[in-house]
Each structure stands twice: as C-alpha cells, then as structure tokens.
Scaffold this motif. Structure first.
Motif, PDB file in Angstrom:
ATOM      1  N   ASN A  71      44.932  21.437  80.786  1.00  0.00           N
ATOM      2  CA  ASN A  71      44.301  22.626  81.368  1.00  0.00           C
ATOM      3  C   ASN A  71      45.375  23.460  82.052  1.00  0.00           C
ATOM      4  OD1 ASN A  71      42.752  24.608  82.520  1.00  0.00           O
ATOM      5  ND2 ASN A  71      41.800  23.283  84.052  1.00  0.00           N
ATOM      6  N   PRO A  72      45.934  24.444  81.367  1.00  0.00           N
ATOM      7  CA  PRO A  72      47.040  25.230  81.921  1.00  0.00           C
ATOM      8  C   PRO A  72      46.751  25.825  83.288  1.00  0.00           C
ATOM      9  CG  PRO A  72      46.733  25.728  79.602  1.00  0.00           C
ATOM     10  CD  PRO A  72      45.578  24.863  80.004  1.00  0.00           C
ATOM     11  N   ARG A  73      45.507  26.246  83.530  1.00  0.00           N
ATOM     12  CA  ARG A  73      45.175  26.902  84.785  1.00  0.00           C
ATOM     13  C   ARG A  73      45.111  25.941  85.979  1.00  0.00           C
ATOM     14  NH1 ARG A  73      44.407  29.389  80.741  1.00  0.00           N
ATOM     15  NH2 ARG A  73      43.034  27.832  79.843  1.00  0.00           N
ATOM     16  N   ALA A  74      45.171  24.638  85.686  1.00  0.00           N
ATOM     17  CA  ALA A  74      45.188  23.660  86.768  1.00  0.00           C
ATOM     18  C   ALA A  74      46.525  23.676  87.507  1.00  0.00           C
ATOM     19  CB  ALA A  74      44.917  22.257  86.226  1.00  0.00           C
ATOM     20  N   VAL A  75      47.575  24.101  86.822  1.00  0.00           N
ATOM     21  CA  VAL A  75      48.893  24.143  87.455  1.00  0.00           C
ATOM     22  C   VAL A  75      49.463  25.559  87.535  1.00  0.00           C
ATOM     23  CG1 VAL A  75      49.535  21.764  86.927  1.00  0.00           C
ATOM     24  CG2 VAL A  75      49.936  23.526  85.228  1.00  0.00           C
ATOM     25  N   VAL A  76      48.991  26.451  86.656  1.00  0.00           N
ATOM     26  CA  VAL A  76      49.416  27.855  86.685  1.00  0.00           C
ATOM     27  C   VAL A  76      48.147  28.711  86.620  1.00  0.00           C
ATOM     28  CG1 VAL A  76      50.854  29.639  85.623  1.00  0.00           C
ATOM     29  CG2 VAL A  76      51.526  27.237  85.442  1.00  0.00           C
ATOM     30  N   PRO A  77      47.560  29.044  87.772  1.00  0.00           N
ATOM     31  CA  PRO A  77      46.256  29.716  87.801  1.00  0.00           C
ATOM     32  C   PRO A  77      46.165  30.981  86.955  1.00  0.00           C
ATOM     33  CG  PRO A  77      46.884  28.995  90.003  1.00  0.00           C
ATOM     34  CD  PRO A  77      48.067  28.762  89.123  1.00  0.00           C
ATOM     35  N   GLU A  78      47.266  31.744  86.849  1.00  0.00           N
ATOM     36  CA  GLU A  78      47.218  33.006  86.103  1.00  0.00           C
ATOM     37  C   GLU A  78      47.493  32.833  84.617  1.00  0.00           C
ATOM     38  OE1 GLU A  78      51.427  32.530  87.735  1.00  0.00           O
ATOM     39  OE2 GLU A  78      49.354  32.105  88.349  1.00  0.00           O
ATOM     40  N   SER A  79      47.665  31.613  84.139  1.00  0.00           N
ATOM     41  CA  SER A  79      48.007  31.361  82.743  1.00  0.00           C
ATOM     42  C   SER A  79      46.894  31.790  81.789  1.00  0.00           C
ATOM     43  CB  SER A  79      48.301  29.865  82.537  1.00  0.00           C
ATOM     44  OG  SER A  79      48.529  29.588  81.171  1.00  0.00           O
ATOM     45  N   VAL A  80      47.291  32.316  80.626  1.00  0.00           N
ATOM     46  CA  VAL A  80      46.329  32.661  79.568  1.00  0.00           C
ATOM     47  C   VAL A  80      46.483  31.705  78.383  1.00  0.00           C
ATOM     48  CG1 VAL A  80      46.233  35.089  80.212  1.00  0.00           C
ATOM     49  CG2 VAL A  80      47.927  34.328  78.538  1.00  0.00           C
ATOM     50  N   MET A  81      47.240  30.647  78.590  1.00  0.00           N
ATOM     51  CA  MET A  81      47.489  29.682  77.517  1.00  0.00           C
ATOM     52  C   MET A  81      46.230  28.881  77.187  1.00  0.00           C
ATOM     53  SD  MET A  81      50.405  26.732  77.673  1.00  0.00           S
ATOM     54  CE  MET A  81      50.048  25.087  77.053  1.00  0.00           C
ATOM     55  N   PRO A  82      45.963  28.626  75.907  1.00  0.00           N
ATOM     56  CA  PRO A  82      44.805  27.803  75.527  1.00  0.00           C
ATOM     57  C   PRO A  82      45.000  26.350  75.979  1.00  0.00           C
ATOM     58  CG  PRO A  82      45.667  29.026  73.643  1.00  0.00           C
ATOM     59  CD  PRO A  82      46.685  29.133  74.723  1.00  0.00           C
ATOM     60  N   ARG A  83      43.912  25.602  76.011  1.00  0.00           N
ATOM     61  CA  ARG A  83      43.977  24.172  76.338  1.00  0.00           C
ATOM     62  C   ARG A  83      44.366  23.370  75.099  1.00  0.00           C
ATOM     63  NH1 ARG A  83      39.521  22.622  80.743  1.00  0.00           N
ATOM     64  NH2 ARG A  83      39.197  24.656  81.733  1.00  0.00           N
ATOM     65  N   TYR A  84      45.103  22.285  75.329  1.00  0.00           N
ATOM     66  CA  TYR A  84      45.490  21.388  74.238  1.00  0.00           C
ATOM     67  C   TYR A  84      45.191  19.941  74.616  1.00  0.00           C
ATOM     68  CZ  TYR A  84      47.908  25.427  72.292  1.00  0.00           C
ATOM     69  OH  TYR A  84      48.199  26.669  71.766  1.00  0.00           O
ATOM     70  N   GLY A  85      44.079  19.744  75.289  1.00  0.00           N
ATOM     71  CA  GLY A  85      43.723  18.418  75.772  1.00  0.00           C
ATOM     72  C   GLY A  85      43.532  17.376  74.695  1.00  0.00           C
ATOM     73  N   TRP A  86      43.131  17.822  73.497  1.00  0.00           N
ATOM     74  CA  TRP A  86      42.873  16.846  72.423  1.00  0.00           C
ATOM     75  C   TRP A  86      44.135  16.101  71.993  1.00  0.00           C
ATOM     76  CZ3 TRP A  86      42.830  22.148  71.570  1.00  0.00           C
ATOM     77  CH2 TRP A  86      43.831  22.628  70.736  1.00  0.00           C
ATOM     78  N   LEU A  87      45.307  16.646  72.319  1.00  0.00           N
ATOM     79  CA  LEU A  87      46.545  15.968  71.930  1.00  0.00           C
ATOM     80  C   LEU A  87      46.645  14.588  72.559  1.00  0.00           C
ATOM     81  CD1 LEU A  87      49.095  18.930  72.273  1.00  0.00           C
ATOM     82  CD2 LEU A  87      48.018  18.074  70.188  1.00  0.00           C
ATOM     83  N   ALA A  88      46.050  14.433  73.748  1.00  0.00           N
ATOM     84  CA  ALA A  88      46.090  13.137  74.435  1.00  0.00           C
ATOM     85  C   ALA A  88      45.187  12.118  73.765  1.00  0.00           C
ATOM     86  CB  ALA A  88      45.687  13.311  75.902  1.00  0.00           C
ATOM     87  N   ALA A  89      44.239  12.579  72.955  1.00  0.00           N
ATOM     88  CA  ALA A  89      43.311  11.672  72.278  1.00  0.00           C
ATOM     89  C   ALA A  89      43.707  11.429  70.824  1.00  0.00           C
ATOM     90  CB  ALA A  89      41.890  12.240  72.336  1.00  0.00           C
ATOM     91  N   ASN A  90      44.586  12.254  70.289  1.00  0.00           N
ATOM     92  CA  ASN A  90      44.992  12.126  68.887  1.00  0.00           C
ATOM     93  C   ASN A  90      46.131  11.125  68.745  1.00  0.00           C
ATOM     94  OD1 ASN A  90      43.158  14.096  68.318  1.00  0.00           O
ATOM     95  ND2 ASN A  90      44.635  15.615  67.616  1.00  0.00           N
ATOM     96  N   ALA A  91      45.910  10.083  67.965  1.00  0.00           N
ATOM     97  CA  ALA A  91      46.996   9.132  67.681  1.00  0.00           C
ATOM     98  C   ALA A  91      48.056   9.831  66.843  1.00  0.00           C
ATOM     99  CB  ALA A  91      46.451   7.919  66.947  1.00  0.00           C
ATOM    100  N   LEU A  92      49.317   9.586  67.164  1.00  0.00           N
ATOM    101  CA  LEU A  92      50.412  10.215  66.433  1.00  0.00           C
ATOM    102  C   LEU A  92      50.605   9.535  65.081  1.00  0.00           C
ATOM    103  CD1 LEU A  92      52.777  12.270  66.478  1.00  0.00           C
ATOM    104  CD2 LEU A  92      54.207  10.411  67.368  1.00  0.00           C
ATOM    105  N   THR A  93      50.655  10.314  64.037  1.00  0.00           N
ATOM    106  CA  THR A  93      50.918   9.790  62.699  1.00  0.00           C
ATOM    107  C   THR A  93      52.428   9.601  62.547  1.00  0.00           C
ATOM    108  OG1 THR A  93      49.007  10.963  61.790  1.00  0.00           O
ATOM    109  CG2 THR A  93      50.669  10.189  60.226  1.00  0.00           C
ATOM    110  N   ILE A  94      52.854   8.350  62.368  1.00  0.00           N
ATOM    111  CA  ILE A  94      54.295   8.071  62.337  1.00  0.00           C
ATOM    112  C   ILE A  94      54.771   7.504  61.001  1.00  0.00           C
ATOM    113  CG2 ILE A  94      54.457   7.731  64.829  1.00  0.00           C
ATOM    114  CD1 ILE A  94      54.269   4.760  64.416  1.00  0.00           C
ATOM    115  N   ASP A  95      53.860   7.317  60.066  1.00  0.00           N
ATOM    116  CA  ASP A  95      54.225   6.701  58.785  1.00  0.00           C
ATOM    117  C   ASP A  95      55.237   7.523  57.994  1.00  0.00           C
ATOM    118  OD1 ASP A  95      52.484   4.714  59.422  1.00  0.00           O
ATOM    119  OD2 ASP A  95      50.836   5.451  58.173  1.00  0.00           O
ATOM    120  N   GLY A  96      55.192   8.848  58.137  1.00  0.00           N
ATOM    121  CA  GLY A  96      56.080   9.688  57.335  1.00  0.00           C
ATOM    122  C   GLY A  96      57.355  10.125  58.039  1.00  0.00           C
ATOM    123  N   LEU A  97      57.655   9.541  59.195  1.00  0.00           N
ATOM    124  CA  LEU A  97      58.813   9.987  59.959  1.00  0.00           C
ATOM    125  C   LEU A  97      60.140   9.716  59.245  1.00  0.00           C
ATOM    126  CD1 LEU A  97      57.814   9.132  63.640  1.00  0.00           C
ATOM    127  CD2 LEU A  97      57.974  11.368  62.550  1.00  0.00           C
TER     128      LEU A  97
END
Length: 250
Positions: free
Chosen positions: A128-154
């Motif tokens: 939540n960008p606005r939790a640390v930068v109140p004036e931010s217009v950046m979208p939220r990317y919270g789902w990244l914390a729930a998405n397992a990283l795909t590492i098979d193709g690294l």
C-alpha cells in the motif's frame, strides 16, 4: 529551397540519391560512437552480476510496467545529483538487457534506490504505497507477497543473458534455481553457494518478511535493493577532483 525540392520530387533517381545520402549521414552518426565504446565506457572491475533472484525481480519490475513511471538514469544536472545521488555512468547498464533508463517520472528516479530504505519499507510500500508516502499515486502490488516465485526457468534466463554478453559462468547457470532460493533463505545450506558465486557483497536475507516461502515480493525487493549498488565507481571521486569541504573544515 522550395524550387530545389520540387526538382528532386520530379526526378525519382535524384530523389532516391538524396534519401540515400541523408540516411547515410544519419546512420554514420548513430554507428560511429560504437567504434569507440571501449574508450567511452568506464572500467568497473568490481561490477557485480545480477543474481538469479535479482534478475527474476527485474523481470517482475518489467512485467508490472514499473519502468513507465520510474526512470533509472540520473542526469549530470546539479539538481538531479543533489536529489538522487551521483549521476549515472554507462558502465552501470552494461548488464541490463533491456536497459530501463526510462523517459518519464511520475514517481522519482530509482537509479540509486538500493540500500536507501529497509526491506520492510519496500514491502509496505508495494502493498500500500500511501501507507508510507501519503501523496503517492502508485498502484498497489500486494499480490506479489502471495504469488510464489516461478524459479524453474532461471537457468535458461541466465543462459540467454550469457549469449548477449553477461559473463555468467557454467556454475551460475547450473545452480540458478538453488541460488534464487538460497538468497532469500539465509539459514538454508543453499545460501552459502550464493556468496561464493556472486560475491560477499550479495544481499542474502529474507526480503519479504515471510521466511520459508519464496515469493515474487522477495524477488522484486531483492532487485530494488541492488539498484545503484552493482559497482562503487559512481561513489568515488574522479582523478584530480576535489571534494567540497565538510562543516568541520570550513
């Protein structure tokens, strides 16, 4: 001049010749600097390679379109240097495929972001960008914390990077999956190999605050924390340059 243009338009051969001449001049101006690239790109013996986890984070950064709002190139203008840090050097982009210099700043430049904030700050900011930068217009990317990283193709990713000039070794390519996991799991046996292959300066820790799970948040934060920290060259004064006096020296 209009009369000359009319004559060229009516004479197809002359018009074609004019196009070839102008195109040749433009092409020469674009290509000529490549012949002196060894002299124009700084030497950086301490240049670090992206680890598999950082490279995966860079791919996520591109996937989410972060480059559209954040540039990664500090110009030589005084106000930019005072705000963001040392101006960007060509050598810092030598392993960037593609480069992410950007041309628009809805958000600030992040070329020197690495180490500026804690991992927890980055996680909170992405959730939540606005939790640390109140004036931010950046979208939220919270789902990244729930998405397992795909590492098979690294391993394939590193192999592809090697084909375009990034000096990954056979051991780095072979152990890419284990190194990605080990970098975010400091207590795991795999973490030892990460520093052996990528150097002692490599960040090895749980980036997203969720030990035991390797997520896309881990990868993106790992990438953000290395920005501007792959070499110390920008932070060293140029030969013959003088540093401004400190308060104690004035």
């Amino acid at each position: 001049m209009p009369e000359i243009h009319r004559k060229l338009e009516r004479n197809s051969i002359a018009f074609l010749a004019a196009i070839l001449v102008v195109s040749s001049i433009g092409g020469f101006i674009e290509i000529a600097p490549l012949f002196t690239i060894d002299q124009t790109v700084e030497k950086a013996p301490d240049m670090r390679l992206y680890t598999p986890l950082e490279l995966a984070g860079r791919d996520i950064y591109i996937r989410e379109g972060c480059y559209a709002c954040h540039s990664q190139m500090i110009r030589t203008l005084r106000d930019e240097v005072e705000r963001y840090g040392p101006y960007s050097l060509a050598v810092e982009s030598k392993y960037d495929h593609p480069m992410l210099w950007g041309s628009k700043r809805t958000g600030p430049d992040i070329a020197r972001l690495g180490g500026k904030y804690s991992d927890a700050w980055h996680v909170a900011h992405l959730i939540n960008p606005r939790a640390v930068v109140p004036e931010s217009v950046m979208p939220r990317y919270g789902w990244l914390a729930a998405n397992a990283l795909t590492i098979d193709g690294l391993s394939l990713n590193l192999a592809a990077q090697r084909k375009v000039g990034v000096p990954y070794t056979d051991a780095m390519v072979k152990n890419a999956t284990a190194d990605a996991y080990g970098q975010a799991a400091p207590d795991a046996d795999a973490s030892t190999g990460v520093k052996e292959r990528y150097g002692e300066a490599t960040n090895v820790r749980d980036f997203d605050g969720n030990p035991g799970e390797l997520t896309e948040m881990d990868a993106l934060v790992a990438y953000l924390q290395i920005l501007g920290r792959q070499t110390d060259i920008p932070y060293k004064p140029a030969a013959g340059a003088t540093q401004p006096p400190t308060v104690a020296e004035k």
